[in-house]
Scaffold this motif. Sequence first.
Motif, short mmCIF file in Angstrom:
data_model
loop_
_atom_site.label_atom_id
_atom_site.label_comp_id
_atom_site.label_asym_id
_atom_site.label_seq_id
_atom_site.Cartn_x
_atom_site.Cartn_y
_atom_site.Cartn_z
N ILE A 19 0.76 -1.30 -0.12
CA ILE A 19 -0.01 0.15 0.02
C ILE A 19 0.91 1.38 -0.08
CG2 ILE A 19 -1.93 -1.05 1.43
CD1 ILE A 19 -0.74 0.12 3.79
N LYS A 20 0.04 2.57 -0.29
CA LYS A 20 0.91 3.63 0.18
C LYS A 20 0.37 4.08 1.61
CE LYS A 20 1.02 5.99 -4.39
NZ LYS A 20 2.18 6.36 -4.34
N SER A 21 1.74 4.29 2.44
CA SER A 21 1.42 4.48 3.79
C SER A 21 0.83 5.73 4.20
CB SER A 21 2.76 4.55 4.82
OG SER A 21 3.44 5.67 4.05
N ASN A 22 0.64 6.69 3.16
CA ASN A 22 0.09 8.03 3.34
C ASN A 22 -1.54 7.89 3.25
OD1 ASN A 22 -0.28 7.92 0.61
ND2 ASN A 22 1.02 9.73 0.35
N ASP A 23 -1.91 6.75 2.44
CA ASP A 23 -3.31 6.24 2.71
C ASP A 23 -4.02 5.85 3.87
OD1 ASP A 23 -4.24 6.90 -0.04
OD2 ASP A 23 -3.78 4.82 -0.66
N THR A 24 -3.17 5.62 4.97
CA THR A 24 -3.58 5.15 6.33
C THR A 24 -3.33 5.96 7.43
OG1 THR A 24 -1.33 4.11 6.99
CG2 THR A 24 -2.45 2.75 5.56
N TYR A 25 -2.94 7.27 7.13
CA TYR A 25 -2.81 8.29 8.15
C TYR A 25 -3.81 8.38 9.14
CZ TYR A 25 1.84 9.02 6.56
OH TYR A 25 3.32 8.83 5.97
N SER A 26 -5.04 8.39 8.80
CA SER A 26 -6.24 8.61 9.34
C SER A 26 -7.11 7.30 9.84
CB SER A 26 -7.37 9.59 8.71
OG SER A 26 -7.71 8.96 7.72
N CYS A 27 -6.61 6.16 9.42
CA CYS A 27 -7.30 4.88 9.67
C CYS A 27 -7.33 4.46 11.12
CB CYS A 27 -6.63 3.91 8.79
SG CYS A 27 -6.34 3.93 6.99
N GLN A 80 -2.91 2.91 11.48
CA GLN A 80 -2.05 3.77 10.60
C GLN A 80 -0.70 2.81 10.24
OE1 GLN A 80 -0.74 7.64 12.30
NE2 GLN A 80 1.01 7.20 11.15
N ILE A 81 -0.41 2.72 9.22
CA ILE A 81 0.93 1.83 8.95
C ILE A 81 1.90 2.86 8.43
CG2 ILE A 81 1.92 0.10 7.32
CD1 ILE A 81 -0.29 -0.76 9.00
N ASP A 82 3.46 2.55 9.04
CA ASP A 82 4.33 3.55 8.86
C ASP A 82 5.00 3.19 7.38
OD1 ASP A 82 4.06 4.75 11.22
OD2 ASP A 82 5.49 3.18 12.22
N GLU A 83 5.93 4.18 6.99
CA GLU A 83 6.43 4.02 5.74
C GLU A 83 7.39 2.79 5.99
OE1 GLU A 83 8.18 7.69 4.35
OE2 GLU A 83 8.97 6.85 2.95
N ASN A 84 7.87 1.99 5.12
CA ASN A 84 8.67 0.92 5.10
C ASN A 84 8.62 -0.23 5.92
OD1 ASN A 84 10.36 1.92 3.29
ND2 ASN A 84 11.64 3.32 5.05
N ASN A 85 7.20 -0.35 6.66
CA ASN A 85 6.94 -1.39 7.34
C ASN A 85 6.79 -2.73 6.55
OD1 ASN A 85 5.37 -2.15 9.74
ND2 ASN A 85 3.55 -2.61 8.45
N ASN A 86 7.47 -3.62 6.91
CA ASN A 86 7.68 -5.09 6.48
C ASN A 86 8.06 -4.81 5.11
OD1 ASN A 86 6.31 -6.54 8.59
ND2 ASN A 86 4.21 -5.83 7.93
N ILE A 87 9.01 -4.25 4.86
CA ILE A 87 9.65 -4.05 3.62
C ILE A 87 11.28 -4.13 3.66
CG2 ILE A 87 10.51 -2.59 1.66
CD1 ILE A 87 7.74 -1.46 1.53
N ILE A 88 11.87 -5.22 2.97
CA ILE A 88 13.44 -5.51 3.15
C ILE A 88 13.89 -4.58 1.96
CG2 ILE A 88 15.03 -7.03 3.13
CD1 ILE A 88 12.93 -9.29 3.93
N LYS A 89 14.55 -3.72 2.27
CA LYS A 89 15.14 -2.49 1.30
C LYS A 89 16.13 -3.17 0.42
CE LYS A 89 13.83 1.23 1.53
NZ LYS A 89 12.60 1.99 1.02
N PHE A 90 16.17 -2.76 -0.96
CA PHE A 90 16.99 -3.04 -1.93
C PHE A 90 18.36 -2.97 -1.34
CE2 PHE A 90 20.02 -0.79 -4.73
CZ PHE A 90 20.21 -1.59 -5.94
#
Lengths: 404, 404
Positions: free
Chosen positions: A56-64, A127-137
């Motif tokens: 997802i895009k984390s900024n979609d969840t800021y008010s969830c 609300q979900i933070d940016e980079n949540n559950n992402i293993i970065k390149f």
Amino acid sequence: MINIDNALNMIYKETKKLGIENKDLLCSINRVLAEDIYSKDNLPPFDKSSKDGYAIKSNDTYSCSKENICELKIKGVIKAGDFIKDTLKNGEAYKIMTGAPIPKGADAVIKIEDVQIKEDKLLVFEQIDENNNIIKFGEEIKIGDLAIKKDSVIRPVEIGALASLGYSNVGVYKAPTVALIITGDELVDITSTIEMGQIRNSNEYSLKALVKSLNAEVLSLGIVSDDKETLKEKIKYGLEKADIVISSGGASVGDYDFVKDILKEIGADIKFSSVAIKPGKPVTFATFKEKLFFALPGNPSSLITTFEKLVKPTIEKIMGKEISNSEEFPVVLKDDFQEEVGREKYVYVEIKKTNGIYYAYKVGSQCSNHLMTMSRANGIIIIPKEFGNVKAGEVFNGKFIFRK
Amino acid sequence: MINIDNALNMIYKETKKLGIENKDLLCSINRVLAEDIYSKDNLPPFDKSSKDGYAIKSNDTYSCSKENICELKIKGVIKAGDFIKDTLKNGEAYKIMTGAPIPKGADAVIKIEDVQIKEDKLLVFEQIDENNNIIKFGEEIKIGDLAIKKDSVIRPVEIGALASLGYSNVGVYKAPTVALIITGDELVDITSTIEMGQIRNSNEYSLKALVKSLNAEVLSLGIVSDDKETLKEKIKYGLEKADIVISSGGASVGDYDFVKDILKEIGADIKFSSVAIKPGKPVTFATFKEKLFFALPGNPSSLITTFEKLVKPTIEKIMGKEISNSEEFPVVLKDDFQEEVGREKYVYVEIKKTNGIYYAYKVGSQCSNHLMTMSRANGIIIIPKEFGNVKAGEVFNGKFIFRK
């Protein structure tokens, strides 16, 4: 007669690595890397999901929240191995499997356990933070980074790491070839019935097993009779073909113990011929050009002890390994042991731990030809040369031996 | 989710030995004896000399001293391997080499260092006791004695002992065949260049190295794509041909993780499918008739950890070995580690000893796909499930890992 530390120092001074050989990855196990391994890739080679869930895009969840449930449109599924060209827009989500690449535009993954689905809609309750559950390149390693250092022992985990970096073969330090010469007119093959005066050739088998367990190569020259010219030819042949030559028997002071005479005649440099250890005193170490020669005693348990104390660390050093001295710890004697002052003594015992304390139990005669005693032992206690008879209740250093 | 001890108990309940196979002596190294070994001989098979010296009658020396030097007539030489029929009489001596049979009539050996020679006469300066320097017939072992117990691990010393007893092959417990099934559409061969979305198949290599290091047999069924029917066929084939089947990947809860569904469909008995350890939670263990199935996680370091904790002891048990849990000891943390409450956590670290105390140093991210972290580690610290974040200075149990 020199002490064990001096003996080892003299040997190590003559010991060097034999160069590098290339090995198939799986055959490199337990060998030592002779090269620094750099990464030729970025790992992971893309941002990837560490969970099964929704990109997802984390900024979609800021008010969830549970009170203000958000809805996102599920556009499809990304499996591990998939790569989609679509770019995620606000209000959208992709179902994504563990290990699958994060689609462009997404910056977080929400776990499957934390969401609900309503038709083609994803319901988000937090609300979900940016980079949540992402293993970065490149988070594990980047192109050009040092991955595994030269001189590392290759264990199963290094096999996996080298495979993940695309190395199907690697450079390791060469293993020495070890020639074995077993002397003694009294020896017969192990399948033979023993006649009066004869014993079976067990030393060749012990030595083969010991050398192979270090991943070195064995060149067995078999039993050689106590005939000086025959023995001389075998020794010369061994020194020509192998990196290390081990003889068993013929190293003490009997009239038919020719090894030292032969070494002198062929111009070998005898460094020492007696070490203050028991079992095992009569050990000759010599060099011939770049080659190493060990004349070990013929008594089966002296042979194994001197191999473990002197030859094993030499082979390990040649192969680039750290010397694997298993750690010594205090052991309380449970039995008396009759010993003599003058040499460092390795007494083969059973070591058992009771209530956090190690105890040493007698397992049989310490006479130097008693393989049965060694076979019942799982450790040794080390009685310094200043000590003779020792009694139950006294404490000496000990260690486990022959453990895998 | 069950804890690790329950998981192991459930596995052990389903684990049994696979029978006995006969092995060439040298190939039996590190295997476990499946039979008691009795001696078919008396060892030594004759009274023999433990020194180079002179075989004598001890009663010839009762009055000998430096003041009253005795003379004995030297009749000849007995080498190792010789057997003479002559019987020694009072006033006579035979020169004798280490390991040579004591001639009839003689009852003691005097060391070569303790005598002098005058022409064909032996000069003796002291009284010699009966049996001095003689290794008695059958002193090591007698016919019918138990030499090596069933269930002993065959180390180099047992190889020597078995050889000395005339065993050129021995019965050992069978090693299991372990089939490997590597799942994942994202996997490519290790020699491939990785494209977007792909990673190299390192798990097959780690598993091969791990299984082989236990002396078990590997049957690799290669990479299987995330297609249910194909995977089902491979699993059935593996269960038919091997004793243990390990799959990597496909064990978590994603839509394309079919392993559990397939196990149910074929009638396997799923014992558990989640273990409270980190790394490694999603582990399925099932039985199918007499066969064992482990579905291990696809993350490389979760895979290795779950193999070490669950599969390795299973294979060792099948092969008759004691479980080789290396010993835990207290370790002081040198760094903070962020962890979560709920599972037993194995944190890969470098353990160093300073002034007798063990310290644990961080070697990289504990993210479960980081083989590089494991590769830099020589040990783990074990953080119990009740603990989350831990700080430098705190003390936990740790142990060395991956050591030969």
